[in-house]
Design an enzyme around this catalytic site. Sequence first.
Site, PDB file in Angstrom:
ATOM      1  N   MET A  24     -28.286  16.866   2.218  1.00 40.56           N
ATOM      2  CA  MET A  24     -27.073  17.283   1.500  1.00 40.56           C
ATOM      3  C   MET A  24     -27.468  18.233   0.378  1.00 40.56           C
ATOM      4  SD  MET A  24     -24.744  13.813   1.444  1.00 40.56           S
ATOM      5  CE  MET A  24     -26.094  12.660   1.381  1.00 40.56           C
ATOM      6  N   CYS A 107     -24.221  23.906   9.162  1.00 39.59           N
ATOM      7  CA  CYS A 107     -23.544  24.174   7.884  1.00 39.59           C
ATOM      8  C   CYS A 107     -22.334  25.095   8.086  1.00 39.59           C
ATOM      9  CB  CYS A 107     -24.510  24.804   6.881  1.00 39.59           C
ATOM     10  SG  CYS A 107     -23.682  25.100   5.315  1.00 39.59           S
ATOM     11  N   GLY A 208     -21.782  10.968  11.098  1.00 32.13           N
ATOM     12  CA  GLY A 208     -20.410  11.265  10.707  1.00 32.13           C
ATOM     13  C   GLY A 208     -19.610  10.024  10.366  1.00 32.13           C
ATOM     14  N   ASP A 209     -19.229   9.938   9.083  1.00 32.92           N
ATOM     15  CA  ASP A 209     -18.264   8.935   8.618  1.00 32.92           C
ATOM     16  C   ASP A 209     -18.739   7.492   8.732  1.00 32.92           C
ATOM     17  OD1 ASP A 209     -16.776  11.212   8.338  1.00 32.92           O
ATOM     18  OD2 ASP A 209     -15.357  10.777   9.943  1.00 32.92           O
ATOM     19  N   GLY A 231     -24.740  10.027   5.267  1.00 34.40           N
ATOM     20  CA  GLY A 231     -24.652  10.975   4.155  1.00 34.40           C
ATOM     21  C   GLY A 231     -23.811  10.416   3.035  1.00 34.40           C
ATOM     22  N   ARG A 232     -22.542  10.845   3.001  1.00 38.72           N
ATOM     23  CA  ARG A 232     -21.670  10.532   1.868  1.00 38.72           C
ATOM     24  C   ARG A 232     -21.520   9.041   1.628  1.00 38.72           C
ATOM     25  NH1 ARG A 232     -16.905  13.790   4.248  1.00 38.72           N
ATOM     26  NH2 ARG A 232     -17.937  12.891   6.062  1.00 38.72           N
TER      27      ARG A 232
END
Length: 335
Positions: A24, A107, A208-209, A231-232
């Site tokens: 990230m 990206c 993802g998610d 990630g997030r």
Amino acid sequence: MSHTVAPLKIGDIQIWPPLVLAPMSGVTNRTMRALYRPFGFGLTVTEFVSSNALAYGSRRTMEMIDQHGLEKPVSTQLWGDDPQTMAAAAKVVRECGADIVDINFGCPAPKVTKTNGGSACLRDVDRCEAIMKAVVDAVDCPVTMKMRLGWTQDDLVYVDVAKRAQRAGVQAVTLHARTAKQFYKGSADWEHITRLKQAIEIPVIGNGDLDDAQTAMARMRESGVDAIMIGRGALGNPWLVSQIRDLMEGRAVAPVPSAAERLGFCIVHYRTMVDELGEQRAVPQMRKHVALYLKGIAGAAHVRERIMRIDTAAQAIAVIEETIERVAGAAQVAA
Ligand SMILES: Cc1cc2nc3c(=O)[nH]c(=O)nc-3n(C[C@H](O)[C@H](O)[C@H](O)COP(=O)(O)O)c2cc1C
């Protein structure tokens, strides 16, 4: 305790647990990776680095590819649209300690796609293949690739690009199951990740998610992927990663820490960033991290606002300490 999933193998590198910290940009610098890795990541990836910038070797760029010499294994991610520049950059990052070189075809940011880098490469699959071949030929370590589904929903090229990757000698593929045009809208479609796993033989990393441990494990099982990338979901909450590792290692999931403990770790993060980057760079960077550690805490919006206006580490840490006292006091009253 028996493991519930197999280790991830990328070339000769065995990775346990099969849990990868997502690259990230502006977030996963070496300080953050070193702080978060012990929570349970088997592999960490640097922020993406421009292959063109590496040719100049500026101090900031060299800092981006550094891993304190401690982070093992570590993957360094490169972006660019020119096969030879990417190959030269791969040689540099390998010499600087990368165990794996990762190619960014994901990206969606205009500053990257306007020069045909990142996800824009997916508009020209022959170019993708040329880049992958050039990078694989340039280095003596495994090369991996991370991509999105395609540029638009009408042009989903991920299976084609992954097959080309496999032919080129790429040793694992990460799929973030959104198109470039989606940016972060909607949700990642794990059906595509399942399809990719069925289409190629090299390891697939699903992304993802994933923001709770049970769902992450269910996604891994259902899609059959070799590893998952977070990630997030881990930002401000690295305990999520420990919980997933618990499930992978066949243990009961450890409870999440209290709000006070979470903010205590936020202070450790803050001080480490100041030590390593200096106050001037650390304070603005830490604003987004503090906001994430505050998520779900009573009165977070007000604290976040104060942190946004503060320019010194001492003041910011004092506000966090004050918040710790408040939430710890409230927890005692509730008990
Ligand atoms: C702030 C930010 C910066 C990112 N920078 C990169 C990057 O440098 N390279 C990359 O491949 N993906 C990058 N991504 C995408 C993530 O690696 C990941 O694919 C995406 O966030 C979806 O995973 P998640 O839902 O677990 O966050 C970035 C995402 C965010 C939110």
